[in-house]
Design a protein around this motif. Structure first.
Motif, PDB file in Angstrom:
ATOM      1  N   LEU A 180     -23.532 -14.458 -41.919  1.00 22.91           N
ATOM      2  CA  LEU A 180     -22.455 -13.469 -41.834  1.00 22.91           C
ATOM      3  C   LEU A 180     -21.152 -14.148 -41.431  1.00 22.91           C
ATOM      4  N   GLU A 181     -21.223 -14.998 -40.420  1.00 22.69           N
ATOM      5  CA  GLU A 181     -20.021 -15.683 -39.949  1.00 22.69           C
ATOM      6  C   GLU A 181     -19.445 -16.606 -41.025  1.00 22.69           C
ATOM      7  N   LEU A 184     -17.899 -14.622 -44.056  1.00 18.46           N
ATOM      8  CA  LEU A 184     -16.596 -14.053 -43.709  1.00 18.46           C
ATOM      9  C   LEU A 184     -15.493 -15.097 -43.801  1.00 18.46           C
ATOM     10  N   GLU A 185     -15.854 -16.373 -43.599  1.00 21.08           N
ATOM     11  CA  GLU A 185     -14.867 -17.453 -43.699  1.00 21.08           C
ATOM     12  C   GLU A 185     -14.501 -17.754 -45.152  1.00 21.08           C
ATOM     13  N   LEU A 187     -15.303 -15.763 -48.159  1.00 21.40           N
ATOM     14  CA  LEU A 187     -15.129 -14.701 -49.155  1.00 21.40           C
ATOM     15  C   LEU A 187     -13.649 -14.466 -49.443  1.00 21.40           C
ATOM     16  N   GLU A 189     -10.213 -12.553 -50.516  1.00 25.13           N
ATOM     17  CA  GLU A 189      -9.736 -11.193 -50.255  1.00 25.13           C
ATOM     18  C   GLU A 189      -9.978 -10.323 -51.486  1.00 25.13           C
ATOM     19  N   TRP A 195     -23.191  -5.219 -46.778  1.00 24.84           N
ATOM     20  CA  TRP A 195     -23.829  -6.040 -45.755  1.00 24.84           C
ATOM     21  C   TRP A 195     -25.092  -5.336 -45.253  1.00 24.84           C
ATOM     22  N   THR A 197     -27.919  -5.812 -42.937  1.00 26.33           N
ATOM     23  CA  THR A 197     -28.013  -6.791 -41.853  1.00 26.33           C
ATOM     24  C   THR A 197     -29.329  -6.775 -41.079  1.00 26.33           C
ATOM     25  N   LEU A 205     -17.781  -8.871 -35.407  1.00 30.05           N
ATOM     26  CA  LEU A 205     -17.559  -9.310 -36.790  1.00 30.05           C
ATOM     27  C   LEU A 205     -16.841  -8.212 -37.575  1.00 30.05           C
ATOM     28  N   PRO A 206     -15.831  -8.578 -38.377  1.00 27.47           N
ATOM     29  CA  PRO A 206     -15.062  -7.580 -39.133  1.00 27.47           C
ATOM     30  C   PRO A 206     -15.781  -7.145 -40.411  1.00 27.47           C
ATOM     31  N   LEU A 207     -16.884  -6.428 -40.242  1.00 29.78           N
ATOM     32  CA  LEU A 207     -17.634  -5.940 -41.394  1.00 29.78           C
ATOM     33  C   LEU A 207     -18.297  -4.613 -41.046  1.00 29.78           C
TER      34      LEU A 207
END
Length: 310
Positions: A180-181, A184-185, A187, A189, A195, A197, A205-207
């Motif tokens: 996930l981390e 996010l780095e 992907l 925009e 997700w 999980t 985490l911004p998801l």
């Protein structure tokens, strides 16, 4: 002929459901755990739900044995078939000891030898044993095929990746934040992501997380996606393949506390060797890896029956 089909939820249930079309089964009763996956996958089927066990917990195995003896038919059962795991320990021995044919099909994740459940059940007289890998088949463990039989991936050429499904399965008690981390780095925009999980905490985490979902909903999301990124569990892998996608697999590692052992690295390596998956480390996966997986489609050809021992 009434058959009990026994499997824990997750990859075990997905494997047994996938093998069903190749098994000699008529009237059937499923024995599994309650949850969105089983309720959706087994809609319209006869099902008995036992209690959710902890991995390698003797008390939970004994509790489910007692429940099985109360809730399952004790007469009129002609055979029992299972793909594991702990529910097999609870259900198979009482039937095997009464002389009812019981078939234990080891998970496809077990590339080098049987799981702890398989080793224990191999000591119970009358249980027929099957491996999904020819490399360790012997006089006791028969090879009759694998759930991966018939799948083939072919390149289709590069295409834009706009929709991604990330699925971490249902592994309880084993968080898997690394993918996930990292995703996010990398992907870009504007990419739409689902997700799924499982039990992994996503605080900070911004998801928007979807811990669990029905088989119907997950299948629909995967069919609509451009690429699937998954932990290397058989359930997630088979779901991707069945919906025409070559998955990008990120195996869980025991050294990181992400699973009980490193069987996911073994199954991932075997899938990559068959040309059915792209395999990367969860902490170093790149956007180009998603694009490479997306540039393939998977099809399923006819397969031979899964032969059971008499």
């Amino acid at each position: 002929m009434t058959t009990l089909l026994v499997a824990n939820t997750g990859g075990h249930l997905t494997q047994l459901h996938s093998l069903l079309r190749r098994l000699p089964v008529e009237d059937r009763v499923w024995v599994t755990l309650d949850g969105p996956q089983s309720r959706s996958l087994l809609a319209g089927e006869k099902a008995v739900y036992l209690t959710y066990p902890r991995a390698r917990n003797v008390f939970h195995v004994a509790r489910n044995t007692a429940l099985a003896l109360r809730r399952l038919p004790q007469r009129g059962v002609d055979q029992v078939i299972t793909t594991g795991a702990s529910l097999a320990l609870s259900v198979l021995p009482p039937y095997a000891l009464r002389g009812i044919p019981c078939h234990y099909i080891e998970s496809a994740t077990r590339v080098d030898g049987p799981s702890s459940s398989g080793r224990l059940l191999s000591r119970v007289p009358g249980i027929r044993l099957y491996t999904q890998h020819e490399t360790w088949a012997d006089a006791r463990w028969r090879y009759s095929g694998t759930v991966l039989d018939g799948y083939r991936a072919t390149p289709t050429g590069s295409r834009p990746v706009r929709k991604v499904v990330v699925t971490l399965g249902s592994s309880e008690g084993y968080p898997f934040r690394r993918p996930l981390e990292r995703l996010l780095e990398i992907l870009p925009e504007g990419v739409e992501v689902l997700w799924q999980t499982g039990s992994t905490p996503v605080d900070g985490l911004p998801l928007t997380a979807t811990p669990s979902m029905s088989s119907e909903a997950l299948n629909a999301a995967i069919r609509d996606a451009d690429v699937v990124v998954a932990h290397a569990g058989t359930g997630s892998t088979l779901t991707a393949l069945a919906n025409g996608k070559m998955p990008l697999l990120l195996p869980r590692l025991i050294s990181r506390g992400e699973h009980v052992d490193d069987h996911q690295t073994q199954i991932a390596a075997m899938l990559e060797e068959r040309g059915l998956a792209v395999v990367r480390d969860a902490g170093t996966v790149e956007w180009s890896d998603l694009e490479h997986a997306a540039a393939h489609e998977v099809s399923l050809s006819a397969t031979t029956p899964f032969a059971l021992r008499n």
